[in-house]
Enzyme design. Structure first.
Site, PDB file in Angstrom:
ATOM      1  N   LYS A  53       0.903  -1.112   0.261  1.00  0.00           N
ATOM      2  CA  LYS A  53      -0.231   0.044  -0.178  1.00  0.00           C
ATOM      3  C   LYS A  53       0.721   1.705  -0.114  1.00  0.00           C
ATOM      4  CE  LYS A  53      -4.026  -2.316   2.006  1.00  0.00           C
ATOM      5  NZ  LYS A  53      -4.877  -2.399   2.730  1.00  0.00           N
ATOM      6  N   GLN A  97      -5.084  -1.733   9.092  1.00  0.00           N
ATOM      7  CA  GLN A  97      -4.704  -3.029   8.568  1.00  0.00           C
ATOM      8  C   GLN A  97      -5.326  -4.081   9.806  1.00  0.00           C
ATOM      9  OE1 GLN A  97      -4.233  -3.466   5.665  1.00  0.00           O
ATOM     10  NE2 GLN A  97      -3.526  -5.531   5.769  1.00  0.00           N
ATOM     11  N   ASP A 120     -11.710   1.981   3.091  1.00  0.00           N
ATOM     12  CA  ASP A 120     -12.063   1.073   3.170  1.00  0.00           C
ATOM     13  C   ASP A 120     -13.273   0.469   3.203  1.00  0.00           C
ATOM     14  OD1 ASP A 120      -9.785  -1.322   3.488  1.00  0.00           O
ATOM     15  OD2 ASP A 120     -10.033  -0.825   6.025  1.00  0.00           O
TER      16      ASP A 120
HETATM   17  N1  L34 Z   1      -8.262  -2.657   7.003  1.00  0.00           N
HETATM   18  N2  L34 Z   1      -7.812  -4.539   6.685  1.00  0.00           N
HETATM   19  C1  L34 Z   1      -7.984  -3.954   6.185  1.00  0.00           C
HETATM   20  N3  L34 Z   1      -8.006  -3.022   4.312  1.00  0.00           N
HETATM   21  C2  L34 Z   1      -7.902  -4.234   3.588  1.00  0.00           C
HETATM   22  O1  L34 Z   1      -8.255  -4.004   2.658  1.00  0.00           O
HETATM   23  C3  L34 Z   1      -8.067  -5.426   4.359  1.00  0.00           C
HETATM   24  N4  L34 Z   1      -6.824  -6.730   3.062  1.00  0.00           N
HETATM   25  C4  L34 Z   1      -7.265  -8.168   3.067  1.00  0.00           C
HETATM   26  C5  L34 Z   1      -6.281  -8.307   5.252  1.00  0.00           C
HETATM   27  N5  L34 Z   1      -6.603  -7.023   5.789  1.00  0.00           N
HETATM   28  C6  L34 Z   1      -6.879  -5.995   5.124  1.00  0.00           C
HETATM   29  C7  L34 Z   1      -5.931  -6.400   1.990  1.00  0.00           C
HETATM   30  O2  L34 Z   1      -5.293  -4.968   2.093  1.00  0.00           O
HETATM   31  C8  L34 Z   1      -6.450  -8.508   2.383  1.00  0.00           C
HETATM   32  N6  L34 Z   1      -5.171  -7.261   2.019  1.00  0.00           N
HETATM   33  C9  L34 Z   1      -4.295  -7.756   0.998  1.00  0.00           C
HETATM   34  C10 L34 Z   1      -4.216  -6.267   0.038  1.00  0.00           C
HETATM   35  C11 L34 Z   1      -3.125  -6.641  -0.492  1.00  0.00           C
HETATM   36  C12 L34 Z   1      -2.788  -7.723  -0.925  1.00  0.00           C
HETATM   37  C13 L34 Z   1      -3.275  -9.227  -0.660  1.00  0.00           C
HETATM   38  C14 L34 Z   1      -4.156  -8.693   0.171  1.00  0.00           C
HETATM   39  C15 L34 Z   1      -1.505  -8.248  -1.930  1.00  0.00           C
HETATM   40  O3  L34 Z   1      -0.953  -7.573  -2.566  1.00  0.00           O
HETATM   41  N7  L34 Z   1      -1.011 -10.139  -2.455  1.00  0.00           N
HETATM   42  C16 L34 Z   1      -0.467 -10.254  -3.164  1.00  0.00           C
HETATM   43  C17 L34 Z   1       0.787 -10.541  -2.908  1.00  0.00           C
HETATM   44  C18 L34 Z   1       0.981  -9.971  -1.519  1.00  0.00           C
HETATM   45  C19 L34 Z   1       2.029 -11.465  -1.789  1.00  0.00           C
HETATM   46  O4  L34 Z   1       2.613 -11.835  -1.721  1.00  0.00           O
HETATM   47  O5  L34 Z   1       1.813 -12.253  -0.021  1.00  0.00           O
HETATM   48  C20 L34 Z   1      -1.569 -10.300  -4.882  1.00  0.00           C
HETATM   49  O6  L34 Z   1      -0.091  -9.959  -5.904  1.00  0.00           O
HETATM   50  O7  L34 Z   1      -1.823 -11.253  -4.569  1.00  0.00           O
END
Ligand code: L34
Length: 285
Positions: A53, A97, A120
């Site tokens: 983020k 988060q 959010d």
């Molecule tokens: N308050 N909490 C709040 N807002 C959110 O919108 C979230 N979420 C979920 C968990 N808690 C939260 C997220 O940000 C899930 N989430 C989230 C955000 C980004 C990614 C995954 C989940 C992400 O960047 N995923 C990458 C891989 C990351 C890795 O290597 O671990 C992807 O390519 O899917």
């Protein structure tokens, strides 16, 4: 053979739009959107997401403020920080988060975030607005899924849409967004009887269960659009979705990978919401 829905590509396009608009606003008004991200404790997955983020804020030209609080932070301490951020005009969006450590009631925190800064869209006021279709922000993950479905060009109206999972963060709002686009929506969950017979009807299948490889080929209709919201870390450290990709991919018409599917979209939509919050707070929309 399914077409791959490239979440990296779609999210890059969304962020580029946000970046361009941000540059114009910065030139005209001399200020930029600001996003405060609060992380409590040492959850390694949360750390990765929060870093992503922060990177996205840099990419689009936002100010970002990070607050990393210790695992033993009290609810009162976190509430106090939220109040400070609510009152800070350079902060347009506030995100705590999730999950937070167990001594903190996440509902109390969400309720305390100013609904205008709730990028959010988890605050009850914003949740209610989504229900009646009169909203400023959409929750980032379901909004990102809608962008990915639109990327395929597949029409949602009239289609059978099945969402597996009924969480407040993904499943429930996801169903609502599909309904707003005139999908015929079914929500499945852990008590659903004969799940496969329901999911097999889906033209558009969204999996948000939180169980690795939960969706198998027998649960998917030939030619379905399959969106995988799952983000499961296996023992070997590998990231794995809710969909058994190897099995399901040959049956689907379109499918999202994990990683590189919904995850990057969640972050891109957060940037979009923060820009919207900035514009609203400055009387620009
Ligand atoms: N308050 N909490 C709040 N807002 C959110 O919108 C979230 N979420 C979920 C968990 N808690 C939260 C997220 O940000 C899930 N989430 C989230 C955000 C980004 C990614 C995954 C989940 C992400 O960047 N995923 C990458 C891989 C990351 C890795 O290597 O671990 C992807 O390519 O899917």
């Amino acid at each position: 053979m399914a077409n791959l829905i490239d979440g990296k590509q779609v999210s890059t396009a969304v962020k580029e739009q946000v970046r361009q608009e941000t540059e114009k606003l910065a030139e005209t008004y001399g200020k930029r959107p600001g996003l405060a991200v609060v992380i409590v404790g040492n959850n390694p997955a949360s750390r990765v997401y929060v870093n992503n983020k922060k990177k996205a804020c840099e990419t689009v030209g936002f100010q970002s403020f990070e607050y990393a609080l210790p695992e033993d932070t009290t609810q009162e301490e976190l509430l106090e920080l939220v109040q400070t951020l609510n009152a800070d005009p350079s902060v347009n969006g506030i995100l705590v988060q999730l999950p937070v450590p167990e001594q903190i009631d996440d509902k109390a925190i969400i309720n305390a975030i100013s609904s205008e800064k709730d990028v959010d869209a988890f605050h009850p006021e914003n949740v209610g607005r989504i229900m009646i279709g009169d909203y400023a922000f959409l929750p980032c993950t379901p909004a990102g899924v809608m962008e990915l479905i639109d990327f395929t060009g597949v029409e949602i109206s009239g289609k059978k849409c099945v969402v597996i999972g009924r969480s407040n963060i993904v499943g429930k709002p996801m169903a609502m967004l599909l309904l707003h686009r005139s999908g015929t929506v079914t929500i499945c969950h852990s008590r659903t009887q004969d799940l496969a017979s329901v999911t097999r009807q889906a033209d558009i299948l969204v999996a948000a269960v939180g169980k690795a490889n939960f969706v198998t080929a027998d649960m998917v209709k030939e030619g379905a659009v399959v969106i995988d919201v799952g983000m499961n870390r296996l023992e070997n450290g590998k990231l794995c979705g809710d969909v058994n990709f190897a099995e399901v991919e040959p049956k689907a018409s379109w499918i999202t990978p994990v990683p590189g599917g919904v995850g990057p979209m969640t972050i891109a939509m957060l940037m979009k919401n923060t820009l919207t919050a900035f514009k609203k707070q400055n009387g620009l929309v």
